[in-house]
Motif scaffolding. Structure first.
Motif, PDB file in Angstrom:
ATOM      1  N   TYR A   1       2.105  -1.858   9.964  1.00  0.00           N
ATOM      2  CA  TYR A   1       3.774  -2.043   9.934  1.00  0.00           C
ATOM      3  C   TYR A   1       4.443  -2.220  11.176  1.00  0.00           C
ATOM      4  O   TYR A   1       5.424  -2.624  11.522  1.00  0.00           O
ATOM      5  CB  TYR A   1       4.139  -1.008   9.059  1.00  0.00           C
TER       6      TYR A   1
ATOM      7  N   GLU B   1       6.289   4.235  14.528  1.00  0.00           N
ATOM      8  CA  GLU B   1       5.635   4.178  13.359  1.00  0.00           C
ATOM      9  C   GLU B   1       4.211   4.472  13.377  1.00  0.00           C
ATOM     10  O   GLU B   1       3.427   4.340  14.637  1.00  0.00           O
ATOM     11  CB  GLU B   1       5.811   2.467  12.962  1.00  0.00           C
TER      12      GLU B   1
ATOM     13  N   HIS C   1       7.413  -4.552   3.395  1.00  0.00           N
ATOM     14  CA  HIS C   1       7.177  -2.876   3.434  1.00  0.00           C
ATOM     15  C   HIS C   1       7.542  -2.575   1.976  1.00  0.00           C
ATOM     16  O   HIS C   1       8.474  -2.863   1.455  1.00  0.00           O
ATOM     17  CB  HIS C   1       7.782  -2.190   4.272  1.00  0.00           C
TER      18      HIS C   1
ATOM     19  N   LYS D   1       0.657  -1.122  -0.007  1.00  0.00           N
ATOM     20  CA  LYS D   1      -0.048   0.049  -0.092  1.00  0.00           C
ATOM     21  C   LYS D   1       1.010   1.368  -0.094  1.00  0.00           C
ATOM     22  O   LYS D   1       1.970   1.143   0.187  1.00  0.00           O
ATOM     23  CB  LYS D   1      -0.909  -0.135   1.158  1.00  0.00           C
TER      24      LYS D   1
ATOM     25  N   ASP E   1       1.602   3.497  11.026  1.00  0.00           N
ATOM     26  CA  ASP E   1       0.724   2.563  10.570  1.00  0.00           C
ATOM     27  C   ASP E   1       0.781   1.435  11.610  1.00  0.00           C
ATOM     28  O   ASP E   1       1.678   0.922  11.596  1.00  0.00           O
ATOM     29  CB  ASP E   1       1.359   2.221   9.274  1.00  0.00           C
ATOM     30  N   GLU E   2      -0.203   0.746  11.995  1.00  0.00           N
ATOM     31  CA  GLU E   2      -0.271  -0.195  12.955  1.00  0.00           C
ATOM     32  C   GLU E   2      -0.013  -1.371  12.407  1.00  0.00           C
ATOM     33  O   GLU E   2       0.722  -2.554  13.199  1.00  0.00           O
ATOM     34  CB  GLU E   2      -1.626  -0.369  13.624  1.00  0.00           C
TER      35      GLU E   2
ATOM     36  N   CYS F   1       2.234   6.339   4.290  1.00  0.00           N
ATOM     37  CA  CYS F   1       1.856   7.455   4.851  1.00  0.00           C
ATOM     38  C   CYS F   1       2.629   8.536   4.891  1.00  0.00           C
ATOM     39  O   CYS F   1       3.615   8.498   5.269  1.00  0.00           O
ATOM     40  CB  CYS F   1       1.439   7.039   6.266  1.00  0.00           C
TER      41      CYS F   1
END
Length: 238
Positions: free
Chosen positions: A200, A195, A149, A65, A197-198, A68
């Protein structure tokens, strides 16, 4: 309101879920900051290889994805005062914001040729010194195949980066899937990772737990300490 949504302690690694720009002011100054921040590319993770011998474009791979914060121009200013030593990947995307320093070059090709379908190399900046140092490592190819990632750096590359900083505690405000943290575990350094994003964040926690469960028995004791600066820059840096 507490900006830390979740906190996990694994060995000498303190892992924080939340926005680093909100969390950083609560930490105080640390020894060193080593990170691969979003570059402001708005990259969607899709890579199409260049034309092959048939004249047709190669297959498209998708590396996950969107990242962020990558949709806006990256400003490193809030990070520069967070640590005595600062090492940032991707500095060619925001050079006007940085002072003179050392350049690290990751040669991403595993053979002698260049002309990659995406990029031949990536650049990192260190806020002191003045040299240019390069790394090419054939072992990176296999590691990159298993990345979790879209812009995950190989652990061996981050271990190399850590040789250029002397601080005992390393902060990565854009932890991603935790490669810097795993490198710190392998080298016996303390680590703070942030971080936003939960998904990741959870991956980083798992990778760091596994690193502690499977210690690298071949890492020499001398390698677990920060490298002396004389060997990197030809003299003690200010």
């Amino acid at each position: 309101m507490n900006p830390i949504r979740k906190e996990v302690q694994i060995g000498n690694c303190r892992l924080l879920l939340g926005d680093c720009l909100e969390i950083l002011p609560t930490l105080g100054k640390v020894d060193a900051l080593v990170s691969d921040p979003p570059y402001g590319m708005d990259w969607d993770g899709r890579v199409t290889r260049g034309k092959n011998g048939t004249g047709k474009a190669g297959p498209t791979r998708h590396y996950g994805k969107r990242i962020c914060g990558d949709a806006r121009a990256f400003d490193p200013t809030p990070l520069l005062g967070a640590a005595g030593e600062v090492l940032l990947w991707g500095f060619n995307h925001f050079p006007s914001c940085l002072s003179k320093g050392t350049a690290l070059v990751w040669l991403k090709r595993y053979d002698a040729g260049f002309g990659s379908f995406l990029s031949d190399a990536e650049l990192a900046w260190l806020n002191r010194g003045h040299g240019v140092y390069c790394k090419r490592d054939v072992s990176l190819q296999g590691e990159s195949a298993d990345r979790a990632h879209p812009t995950q750096k190989p652990v061996s590359l981050m271990e190399w980066c850590l040789q250029f900083v002397r601080g005992a505690t390393i902060l990565d405000p854009f932890m991603g899937s935790g490669s810097t943290g795993v490198a710190c575990v392998k080298l016996g350094r303390k680590f703070i990772g942030i971080e936003i994003d939960e998904g990741y964040f959870d991956i980083a926690c798992e990778r760091i737990r596994k690193a502690y469960a499977q210690p690298d028995m071949f890492v020499e004791a001398s390698k677990r300490e920060p490298a002396k600066q004389e060997s990197l820059f030809g003299g003690e840096a200010a």
